[in-house]
Design a protein around this motif. Sequence first.
Motif, short mmCIF file in Angstrom:
data_model
loop_
_atom_site.label_atom_id
_atom_site.label_comp_id
_atom_site.label_asym_id
_atom_site.label_seq_id
_atom_site.Cartn_x
_atom_site.Cartn_y
_atom_site.Cartn_z
N VAL A 1 0.86 -1.17 0.00
CA VAL A 1 0.00 0.00 0.00
C VAL A 1 0.91 1.25 0.00
O VAL A 1 1.89 1.32 0.74
N ALA A 2 0.58 2.18 -0.83
CA ALA A 2 1.37 3.42 -0.89
C ALA A 2 1.11 4.23 0.37
O ALA A 2 -0.01 4.24 0.91
N LEU A 3 2.13 4.90 0.86
CA LEU A 3 1.99 5.76 2.03
C LEU A 3 1.34 7.07 1.63
O LEU A 3 1.55 7.59 0.53
N SER A 4 0.56 7.60 2.51
CA SER A 4 -0.04 8.91 2.26
C SER A 4 0.91 9.99 2.82
O SER A 4 1.86 9.68 3.54
N PHE A 5 0.63 11.24 2.47
CA PHE A 5 1.46 12.35 2.94
C PHE A 5 1.52 12.38 4.46
O PHE A 5 2.57 12.56 5.05
N SER A 6 0.39 12.15 5.10
CA SER A 6 0.35 12.20 6.57
C SER A 6 1.11 11.03 7.21
O SER A 6 1.60 11.14 8.32
N ASP A 7 1.24 9.91 6.48
CA ASP A 7 2.03 8.79 7.01
C ASP A 7 3.50 9.13 7.04
O ASP A 7 4.25 8.68 7.90
#
Length: 111
Positions: free
Chosen positions: A103-109
């Motif tokens: 799963v790709a990380l989001s900006f907040s991750d």
Amino acid sequence: MFNLNKFYFKSTYLNVLLELIETLCQLPEKLSDDDLGEASAAVLYLTQVGFKLDWLEKKLEEVKETKKRVKNGKAELQRMEEELQNLTKKCSDLKYLLKKQNVALSFSDVV
């Protein structure tokens, strides 16, 4: 002079021989060990009364060997099918884990 006893025995011997041949014409996996034992006894019996059945005795041994190979092959096939089921389950579980982890990380991750 017609000898009824002699005719009866010849008929009986030939019937035993025909039944023996019919037995050997069945699928080896359908023959029980008792069937093969009776066939061996019939060959011995007919040989003792004067029939030359080397050829039939050889065929009987071939059928016994074929039956053994079929039985062993079926056992091996079943073992391999069970192993395949286990491997298929492991593959399915691994695919699920990879999908869950990929799963790709989001900006907040990241921040």
